[in-house]
Design a protein around this motif. Structure first.
Motif, PDB file in Angstrom:
ATOM      1  N   ASN A 191      -9.993  -9.433   8.887  1.00  0.00           N
ATOM      2  CA  ASN A 191     -11.369  -9.081   9.225  1.00  0.00           C
ATOM      3  C   ASN A 191     -11.914  -8.078   8.210  1.00  0.00           C
ATOM      4  OD1 ASN A 191     -13.713  -7.887  10.451  1.00  0.00           O
ATOM      5  ND2 ASN A 191     -13.053  -8.843  12.364  1.00  0.00           N
ATOM      6  N   THR A 192     -13.224  -8.262   7.883  1.00  0.00           N
ATOM      7  CA  THR A 192     -13.868  -7.377   6.906  1.00  0.00           C
ATOM      8  C   THR A 192     -13.897  -5.932   7.402  1.00  0.00           C
ATOM      9  OG1 THR A 192     -15.269  -9.233   6.246  1.00  0.00           O
ATOM     10  CG2 THR A 192     -15.924  -7.044   5.507  1.00  0.00           C
ATOM     11  N   GLN A 193     -14.135  -5.743   8.682  1.00  0.00           N
ATOM     12  CA  GLN A 193     -14.158  -4.380   9.222  1.00  0.00           C
ATOM     13  C   GLN A 193     -12.773  -3.738   9.152  1.00  0.00           C
ATOM     14  OE1 GLN A 193     -15.761  -4.663  13.167  1.00  0.00           O
ATOM     15  NE2 GLN A 193     -17.874  -5.092  12.471  1.00  0.00           N
ATOM     16  N   THR A 194     -11.742  -4.551   9.414  1.00  0.00           N
ATOM     17  CA  THR A 194     -10.370  -4.030   9.310  1.00  0.00           C
ATOM     18  C   THR A 194     -10.058  -3.626   7.879  1.00  0.00           C
ATOM     19  OG1 THR A 194      -9.701  -5.487  11.121  1.00  0.00           O
ATOM     20  CG2 THR A 194      -7.945  -4.540   9.765  1.00  0.00           C
ATOM     21  N   LEU A 195     -10.494  -4.464   6.936  1.00  0.00           N
ATOM     22  CA  LEU A 195     -10.276  -4.140   5.518  1.00  0.00           C
ATOM     23  C   LEU A 195     -11.030  -2.868   5.142  1.00  0.00           C
ATOM     24  CD1 LEU A 195      -9.203  -4.849   2.709  1.00  0.00           C
ATOM     25  CD2 LEU A 195     -11.179  -6.349   2.404  1.00  0.00           C
ATOM     26  N   SER A 196     -12.281  -2.740   5.605  1.00  0.00           N
ATOM     27  CA  SER A 196     -13.071  -1.545   5.301  1.00  0.00           C
ATOM     28  C   SER A 196     -12.416  -0.302   5.894  1.00  0.00           C
ATOM     29  CB  SER A 196     -14.493  -1.711   5.841  1.00  0.00           C
ATOM     30  OG  SER A 196     -15.253  -0.543   5.622  1.00  0.00           O
ATOM     31  N   MET A 197     -11.900  -0.439   7.098  1.00  0.00           N
ATOM     32  CA  MET A 197     -11.225   0.705   7.727  1.00  0.00           C
ATOM     33  C   MET A 197      -9.977   1.095   6.931  1.00  0.00           C
ATOM     34  SD  MET A 197      -9.264   0.900  11.352  1.00  0.00           S
ATOM     35  CE  MET A 197      -7.976  -0.095  10.581  1.00  0.00           C
ATOM     36  N   GLY A 198      -9.184   0.083   6.476  1.00  0.00           N
ATOM     37  CA  GLY A 198      -7.980   0.383   5.695  1.00  0.00           C
ATOM     38  C   GLY A 198      -8.313   1.064   4.381  1.00  0.00           C
ATOM     39  N   ILE A 199      -9.377   0.594   3.703  1.00  0.00           N
ATOM     40  CA  ILE A 199      -9.787   1.221   2.431  1.00  0.00           C
ATOM     41  C   ILE A 199     -10.192   2.670   2.680  1.00  0.00           C
ATOM     42  CG2 ILE A 199     -11.501   1.159   0.589  1.00  0.00           C
ATOM     43  CD1 ILE A 199     -11.514  -1.886   0.838  1.00  0.00           C
ATOM     44  N   SER A 200     -10.913   2.917   3.776  1.00  0.00           N
ATOM     45  CA  SER A 200     -11.356   4.290   4.085  1.00  0.00           C
ATOM     46  C   SER A 200     -10.165   5.201   4.349  1.00  0.00           C
ATOM     47  CB  SER A 200     -12.294   4.270   5.306  1.00  0.00           C
ATOM     48  OG  SER A 200     -13.456   3.516   5.025  1.00  0.00           O
ATOM     49  N   VAL A 201      -9.181   4.673   5.073  1.00  0.00           N
ATOM     50  CA  VAL A 201      -8.009   5.499   5.378  1.00  0.00           C
ATOM     51  C   VAL A 201      -7.248   5.853   4.102  1.00  0.00           C
ATOM     52  CG1 VAL A 201      -5.761   5.499   6.514  1.00  0.00           C
ATOM     53  CG2 VAL A 201      -7.766   4.616   7.726  1.00  0.00           C
ATOM     54  N   VAL A 202      -7.029   4.866   3.236  1.00  0.00           N
ATOM     55  CA  VAL A 202      -6.320   5.133   1.985  1.00  0.00           C
ATOM     56  C   VAL A 202      -7.126   6.076   1.101  1.00  0.00           C
ATOM     57  CG1 VAL A 202      -5.346   4.077  -0.091  1.00  0.00           C
ATOM     58  CG2 VAL A 202      -5.129   2.913   2.106  1.00  0.00           C
ATOM     59  N   HIS A 203      -8.456   5.905   1.087  1.00  0.00           N
ATOM     60  CA  HIS A 203      -9.311   6.792   0.289  1.00  0.00           C
ATOM     61  C   HIS A 203      -9.219   8.233   0.804  1.00  0.00           C
ATOM     62  CE1 HIS A 203     -13.223   8.736  -0.623  1.00  0.00           C
ATOM     63  NE2 HIS A 203     -13.016   8.191  -1.828  1.00  0.00           N
ATOM     64  N   GLN A 204      -9.214   8.390   2.127  1.00  0.00           N
ATOM     65  CA  GLN A 204      -9.102   9.721   2.698  1.00  0.00           C
ATOM     66  C   GLN A 204      -7.769  10.372   2.327  1.00  0.00           C
ATOM     67  OE1 GLN A 204     -11.096  11.698   4.698  1.00  0.00           O
ATOM     68  NE2 GLN A 204     -12.828  10.307   4.448  1.00  0.00           N
ATOM     69  N   GLU A 205      -6.691   9.588   2.375  1.00  0.00           N
ATOM     70  CA  GLU A 205      -5.361  10.144   2.105  1.00  0.00           C
ATOM     71  C   GLU A 205      -5.174  10.474   0.627  1.00  0.00           C
ATOM     72  OE1 GLU A 205      -2.602   7.295   3.522  1.00  0.00           O
ATOM     73  OE2 GLU A 205      -2.920   7.758   5.646  1.00  0.00           O
ATOM     74  N   LEU A 206      -5.516   9.544  -0.260  1.00  0.00           N
ATOM     75  CA  LEU A 206      -5.212   9.717  -1.677  1.00  0.00           C
ATOM     76  C   LEU A 206      -6.266  10.538  -2.411  1.00  0.00           C
ATOM     77  CD1 LEU A 206      -3.874   6.150  -2.622  1.00  0.00           C
ATOM     78  CD2 LEU A 206      -2.602   8.122  -1.798  1.00  0.00           C
ATOM     79  N   VAL A 207      -7.527  10.153  -2.257  1.00  0.00           N
ATOM     80  CA  VAL A 207      -8.588  10.781  -3.053  1.00  0.00           C
ATOM     81  C   VAL A 207      -9.047  12.089  -2.421  1.00  0.00           C
ATOM     82  CG1 VAL A 207     -10.879  10.461  -4.050  1.00  0.00           C
ATOM     83  CG2 VAL A 207      -9.293   8.524  -3.884  1.00  0.00           C
ATOM     84  N   MET A 208      -9.307  12.055  -1.123  1.00  0.00           N
ATOM     85  CA  MET A 208      -9.840  13.245  -0.453  1.00  0.00           C
ATOM     86  C   MET A 208      -8.739  14.213  -0.034  1.00  0.00           C
ATOM     87  SD  MET A 208     -12.936  12.488  -0.760  1.00  0.00           S
ATOM     88  CE  MET A 208     -13.643  13.860   0.105  1.00  0.00           C
ATOM     89  N   ASP A 209      -7.481  13.860  -0.271  1.00  0.00           N
ATOM     90  CA  ASP A 209      -6.351  14.736   0.041  1.00  0.00           C
ATOM     91  C   ASP A 209      -6.292  15.099   1.523  1.00  0.00           C
ATOM     92  OD1 ASP A 209      -4.928  14.880  -2.266  1.00  0.00           O
ATOM     93  OD2 ASP A 209      -5.985  16.622  -3.045  1.00  0.00           O
ATOM     94  N   VAL A 210      -6.667  14.171   2.385  1.00  0.00           N
ATOM     95  CA  VAL A 210      -6.588  14.408   3.829  1.00  0.00           C
ATOM     96  C   VAL A 210      -5.160  14.120   4.266  1.00  0.00           C
ATOM     97  CG1 VAL A 210      -7.424  13.718   6.100  1.00  0.00           C
ATOM     98  CG2 VAL A 210      -9.011  13.826   4.161  1.00  0.00           C
ATOM     99  N   ILE A 211      -4.448  15.165   4.637  1.00  0.00           N
ATOM    100  CA  ILE A 211      -3.054  15.015   5.046  1.00  0.00           C
ATOM    101  C   ILE A 211      -2.953  14.506   6.472  1.00  0.00           C
ATOM    102  CG2 ILE A 211      -0.866  16.248   5.366  1.00  0.00           C
ATOM    103  CD1 ILE A 211      -1.792  18.145   3.148  1.00  0.00           C
ATOM    104  N   LYS A 212      -3.861  14.993   7.362  1.00  0.00           N
ATOM    105  CA  LYS A 212      -3.864  14.541   8.754  1.00  0.00           C
ATOM    106  C   LYS A 212      -5.259  14.779   9.321  1.00  0.00           C
ATOM    107  CE  LYS A 212      -1.211  14.811  13.058  1.00  0.00           C
ATOM    108  NZ  LYS A 212      -1.010  13.356  13.064  1.00  0.00           N
TER     109      LYS A 212
END
Length: 588
Positions: A191-212
């Motif tokens: 699903n496109t929404q699932t893909l968008s959610m996964g991209i956002s989570v990875v972006h938050q973890e890697l780029v934005m340095d969101v640990i939790k």
């Protein structure tokens, strides 16, 4: 704080976007606008005349990347403070570069998701220009993306794609990665929404340095009321918002080496409490359950420990370790390739040496064959000479039969003995052939055997010459009898010395045979045959006795007539025969 390499990556995209002619150069007016925007986003005072002052010695033409880098380092990057928004810098550079490379009509993801994929690419790409991402980092990104979406990872499909990249000998750039994700190459059926959610989570973890991140209850400092907030934990701070859309930030908890986090007992009807103690004030927070509480306490404690140890965020540290591992593996591979090249060169040198040794061995073998042929030729010549000598002796015997009738029986016996000698000669020839075959296996023994045989042949020739001289003495006058008797005695002594020397040579030969008997069984048989032949020759030495004038003493009679030796000589012969009989054989 971000490294300079991470800040340079989006700026490089902005510079290349301004390079309309794709010749690596941008006009000064465009660089002024870019520099002004960079100073605004990075919160640096902008000096509009600095660019002109920096390039005052250049012409009015465009400026290359190499020419712009010193200005960028001196007037912008060296003045960066830690309070700028890196996401705003990414958005500005993305706005300049994206329209020239992306057409959102054929992509399955939104423009915001493409921006996040672009930021993720910059985070995982190598610090080399033009920027690209290696297959290991691509696999790391896809694995985290699938884990965030809660989908299974298709290892076979990625391996096929990696083989295609390896066959093309290339790496992905940012736009190819965006197309790969946007066209659903690895995410078909998701699903496109699932893909968008996964991209956002990875972006938050890697780029934005969101640990939790997650919802928790926070106690206010003034009214002491509990309010639900959306918390995001970074390495150096923990921010909280009204909701997860991050539209309104309510506060920020700065973390340093003096902070600590502790668990609190339940109170005021609130459960799963913990407190973050800072230098200025403390923050009481309530998690939804014990597991969430423990996870937050552990995550915050890890951040404080990293700050005390001077470490970066977990994802950046993991990226650095992966890069170091790749560099180490690359260095080891280069070292292995160099080692293989050295081994190949050494192998080629060894092969050349082996070929040279083989050539030398062939030449030595040819020389050995030539020497063997020459030796055989010499041996054949000696055998022919011996045959001729035997023929001459046979003719002499026939003449003696015609002249001396009374010696007929003796000549007949002599002839029979001669036949026996010829038979022995054939046996000797056969033994010599066996010895020659054995000598091919042991060259040293062959030389020793050849020398001993040559010495025996020489002694035999000397004995024959002495015998002929004795016969010539018999034809002389009786007046010279006494002188001849003395001369015969001397010759007998010489003959005895020659026989003793021959016996000594025979013993030496037997000693040599004993020394090399263990080498080969074939050589032992040949040596044994030679010894038997020599034993037979020693038993027939009566043919070589000198013929002397008869004495006044009573003579002895033999089967062939009157004996040619005295009683003393007979006793001496019996003594020698008895010694030879009692002497043990070598084979025993």
């Amino acid at each position: 704080m971000l490294s300079r390499d991470e800040i340079l990556k989006p700026i490089w995209y902005a510079f290349t976007a301004l390079d309309v002619d794709r010749n690596g150069k941008v006009s000064k007016s465009q660089l002024k606008v870019l520099s002004h925007n960079l100073c605004t986003i990075l919160r640096i005072p902008h000096n509009s005349s600095a660019l002109e002052e920096h390039f005052k010695d250049d012409d009015e033409g465009p400026v290359s990347t190499q020419g712009y880098m010193p200005y960028l380092n001196m007037f912008i990057l060296d003045k960066i403070q830690a309070n700028f928004d890196f996401n705003e810098l990414n958005k500005m550079c993305w706005t300049l570069s994206a329209p020239k490379h992306i057409s959102s009509k054929h992509l399955l993801i939104s423009r915001d998701d493409t921006f996040k994929v672009w930021c993720i690419f910059n985070f995982l790409s190598e610090d080399k220009y033009p920027l690209h991402i290696v297959t290991e980092e691509l696999e790391y990104f896809l694995r985290r993306l699938f884990a965030a979406m809660g989908c299974g990872w298709n290892e076979d499909r990625f391996e096929d794609y990696k083989m295609q990249l390896s066959a093309k000998k290339k790496h992905l750039d940012a736009w190819e990665l965006i197309e790969l994700i946007g066209m659903g190459h690895f995410t078909k059926g998701i699903n496109t929404q699932t893909l968008s959610m996964g991209i956002s989570v990875v972006h938050q973890e890697l780029v934005m340095d969101v640990i939790k991140q997650g919802y928790m209850m926070k106690k206010g400092h003034k009214r002491k009321n509990w309010t639900e907030r959306w918390f995001e934990l970074h390495l150096n701070y923990m921010s909280y918002y009204v909701s997860e859309d991050l539209a309104e930030q309510k506060g920020c908890i700065s973390l340093d080496r003096n902070c600590c986090v502790e668990s609190l007992p339940d109170k005021d009807g609130k459960k799963n409490l913990f407190i973050i103690k800072c230098v200025e004030k403390s923050f009481e927070i309530s998690a939804s359950d014990k597991k969430t509480k423990q996870e937050w306490i552990q995550a915050i404690q890890d951040c404080i420990v990293r700050i005390r140890q001077g470490l970066s965020s977990p994802h950046r540290e993991s990226r650095q370790k992966r890069r170091e591992l790749r560099n180490r593996m690359k260095a080891e591979q280069e070292m292995m390739e160099n080692r293989m090249r050295q081994l190949q060169l050494a192998n080629e040198r060894k092969q050349a040496q082996l070929e040279a040794m083989s050539k030398n061995l062939q030449e030595a073998s040819m020389m050995g064959d030539f020497e063997e042929q020459r030796r055989l030729q010499t041996q054949n010549e000696l055998l022919d000479q011996y045959r001729r000598d035997l023929e001459q002796e046979k003719m002499a015997r026939m003449q003696m039969e015609e002249q001396v009738v009374e010696k007929a029986n003796e000549v007949e016996q002599y002839w029979q003995r001669t036949q026996e000698l010829e038979e022995m000669y054939h046996q000797l020839k056969k033994a010599l052939d066996d010895e020659r075959q054995a000598k091919e296996d042991e060259e040293a023994l062959r030389k020793l055997q050849a020398r001993l045989l040559q010495e025996e042949a020489n002694k035999r020739l000397e004995l024959e010459q002495i015998h002929l001289q004795q016969q010539q003495v018999l034809s002389q006058s009786r007046k010279e009898k006494e002188e001849l008797e003395k001369e015969r005695t001397e010759k007998e002594r010489a003959l005895q010395a020659a026989q003793e020397q021959l016996e000594s040579l025979r013993r030496q030969r037997e000693g040599a045979q004993e020394e090399y008997m263990a080498i080969t069984k074939k050589l032992e048989r040949a040596a044994h045959k030679t010894k038997n032949w020599k034993h037979k020759v020693s038993n027939h030495e009566g043919l070589l006795r000198t013929i002397s004038p008869g004495s006044k003493c009573p003579t002895r009679m033999t089967n062939w007539g009157q004996a040619a030796f005295t009683d003393t000589e007979l006793n001496e012969m019996e003594r020698i025969w008895q010694e030879n009989k009692n002497r043990p054989y070598d084979g025993q």
